[in-house]
Write an enzyme that holds these catalytic residues in place. Structure first.
Site, PDB file in Angstrom:
ATOM      1  N   CYS A   1     -33.812  84.010  14.587  1.00  0.00           N
ATOM      2  CA  CYS A   1     -34.422  85.082  13.794  1.00  0.00           C
ATOM      3  C   CYS A   1     -35.624  85.737  14.471  1.00  0.00           C
ATOM      4  CB  CYS A   1     -34.827  84.540  12.429  1.00  0.00           C
ATOM      5  SG  CYS A   1     -33.429  83.830  11.537  1.00  0.00           S
TER       6      CYS A   1
ATOM      7  N   GLU B   1     -46.859  79.477   8.044  1.00  0.00           N
ATOM      8  CA  GLU B   1     -47.366  80.731   8.596  1.00  0.00           C
ATOM      9  C   GLU B   1     -48.771  81.018   8.076  1.00  0.00           C
ATOM     10  OE1 GLU B   1     -45.833  85.291   9.534  1.00  0.00           O
ATOM     11  OE2 GLU B   1     -44.757  84.067   8.047  1.00  0.00           O
TER      12      GLU B   1
ATOM     13  N   LYS C   1     -39.634  91.072   3.895  1.00  0.00           N
ATOM     14  CA  LYS C   1     -38.414  90.400   3.446  1.00  0.00           C
ATOM     15  C   LYS C   1     -38.370  90.241   1.933  1.00  0.00           C
ATOM     16  CE  LYS C   1     -37.683  87.911   7.806  1.00  0.00           C
ATOM     17  NZ  LYS C   1     -38.951  88.279   8.474  1.00  0.00           N
TER      18      LYS C   1
ATOM     19  N   HIS D   1     -33.592  88.557   4.348  1.00  0.00           N
ATOM     20  CA  HIS D   1     -33.765  88.116   5.734  1.00  0.00           C
ATOM     21  C   HIS D   1     -32.606  88.638   6.586  1.00  0.00           C
ATOM     22  CE1 HIS D   1     -34.875  86.085   9.222  1.00  0.00           C
ATOM     23  NE2 HIS D   1     -34.900  84.832   8.815  1.00  0.00           N
TER      24      HIS D   1
ATOM     25  N   PHE E   1     -34.748  79.560  13.927  1.00  0.00           N
ATOM     26  CA  PHE E   1     -34.211  78.211  14.047  1.00  0.00           C
ATOM     27  C   PHE E   1     -34.354  77.723  15.491  1.00  0.00           C
ATOM     28  CE2 PHE E   1     -30.923  77.817  10.341  1.00  0.00           C
ATOM     29  CZ  PHE E   1     -31.967  77.844   9.443  1.00  0.00           C
TER      30      PHE E   1
ATOM     31  N   HIS F   1     -43.598  86.893   8.989  1.00  0.00           N
ATOM     32  CA  HIS F   1     -42.189  86.503   9.024  1.00  0.00           C
ATOM     33  C   HIS F   1     -41.719  86.189   7.607  1.00  0.00           C
ATOM     34  CE1 HIS F   1     -38.443  84.870  10.502  1.00  0.00           C
ATOM     35  NE2 HIS F   1     -38.694  83.694   9.953  1.00  0.00           N
TER      36      HIS F   1
END
Length: 418
Positions: free
Chosen positions: A168, A319, A340, A345, A404, A308
């Site tokens: 991502c 985060e 998002k 996402h 990931f 993110h």
């Protein structure tokens, strides 16, 4: 800036997303807090068997009308998205590909999952009708580098071409590596970003069984809830976000429009877990720290952060911790926005889409809101611009993308001035 040979500017932008299939529509809906998440509509599979039945789907996109039936059938959906967004970006940049040095014209565009529908369709054909029914185009349609390849072929880009696969964080990785290449004088123009088309029963099943997807009921547009106390997972989405990056010298020479400037890039690895973020946000902190070092700026110069923020418990908290570590007490004064919450996402497409949003934000002095944030998590106590957009004097922003495997990439953008 460590890489001080060439300034790098954004001259073109193109997008296909749950919020619209052009930059103006996408930005208008984003800054007014509209959600693109809804119940999945598809004739390809029965969504009733899935616990999660919502996603951020691309709508009103007819690939056969765009590319013609013959060409459209040669491309997986993620490639169609990437090429369509790239065509927008090149047109926006007023880039005459017949009049530039094609050997210094590159493409850095990736996809995290690639052509999953192409793969499964052909697997079904093989199992039901034998090997003779498998398409000879299976491999060149499904592999993740085909978005970059098709864009390169379409525009005759003969310079460096790369398809980063950093999950991502792909969009930011592509933009950041392209930035480095142009800074170093190895290219004049690079089309950069990412694309994804993974709203598919196999993906839904896997992410659902991994308890990564939200199972929240109620109105679909209220499910993606970054930083909220009751967040319970992300919402899948699809699309493409593509930018044209160019050396300032080249852009000025050809009279190109300049939307913004890329001034820094940092990358890191959590070295922790294949799917979970480091709970202390160590890798996220390192990526942002390196991006600011690359830009040659102090954290105090940052005006806004595009997070993110996927709406997962560990990810959003980590985060937030990384932002506090980077900015110290100043973290409480810097607005943080979570796109998002509205788009879902978009996986490999997220970084490119969010870079476009940040370019527009810096240019207009408007920070899009984080929607659905009625009750923040006590651990997530920063200014997330809840509910409604905010006008502000903006010059520099950071955009974060994490993936990931612990891949982290942060880019620093600046409102362009001569």
């Amino acid at each position: 800036m460590e890489l001080n040979q060439q300034r790098v500017v954004v001259t073109g932008m193109g997008i296909i997303s749950p919020l619209g299939n052009d930059v103006d529509t996408f930005w208008s809906k984003l800054k007014t807090g509209q959600s693109g998440i809804s119940t999945i509509e598809t004739d390809d599979f029965d969504i009733a068997q899935f616990a999660t039945r919502i996603a951020g789907q691309v709508r009103e996109f007819d690939p056969e009308a765009v590319f013609g039936r013959k060409e459209a059938r040669k491309m997986d959906r993620f490639v169609q998205f990437a090429l369509y967004a790239a065509e927008q970006a090149v047109q926006d940049a007023r880039l005459d590909t017949e009049r530039i040095d094609r050997e210094r014209f590159g493409v850095y565009v990736g996809s995290g999952i690639g052509g999953i529908k192409t793969l499964t369709d052909n697997m079904e054909a093989y199992q039901s009708r034998g090997p003779g029914r498998v398409s000879p185009s299976l491999v060149p349609m499904m592999i993740s580098n085909m978005a970059a390849a098709q864009i390169s072929i379409r525009f005759g880009a003969m310079g460096p071409t790369m398809a980063p696969v950093t999950a991502c964080s792909i969009g930011n990785t592509a933009i950041g590596e392209a930035f480095r290449l142009i800074c170093g004088g190895e290219a004049d123009v690079i089309v950069a970003g990412g694309a994804e088309a993974a709203i598919h029963p196999l993906s839904l099943a896997s992410f659902g069984n991994a308890t990564a997807l939200s199972k929240r009921g109620g109105a679909p547009e209220r499910v993606s809830r970054p930083f909220a106390a009751d967040r319970d997972g992300f919402v899948m989405a699809e699309g493409a976000g593509i930018l044209v990056l160019e050396s300032l010298e080249n852009a000025l020479r050809r009279g190109a429009p300049i939307h913004g400037e890329v001034i820094g890039y940092g990358a890191s690895s959590d070295a922790y877990h294949v799917v979970a973020s480091h709970p202390e946000g160590t890798g996220a902190y390192l990526a942002m720290k390196r991006a600011l070092q690359s830009a040659g700026i102090d954290p105090a110069e940052v005006d806004v952060v595009s997070a993110h923020a996927t709406s997962t418990q560990v990810g959003d908290s980590a985060e937030t911790k990384a932002l506090k570590r980077l900015f110290g007490e100043a973290a409480y004064r810097i607005p943080v926005t979570a796109n998002k919450s509205m788009t879902g996402h978009m996986f490999g497409a997220a970084g490119g889409a969010e870079a476009i949003a940040l370019v527009k934000s810096l240019g207009e002095g408007v920070i899009p809101p984080t929607i659905n944030l009625e009750q923040p998590d006590p651990e997530c106590d920063l200014d997330y611009v809840p509910g409604a957009a905010r006008e502000a004097a903006l010059n520099i922003g950071i955009s974060n993308s994490f993936g990931f495997g612990g891949h982290n990439a942060a880019i620093v953008l600046r409102r362009y001035s001569e």
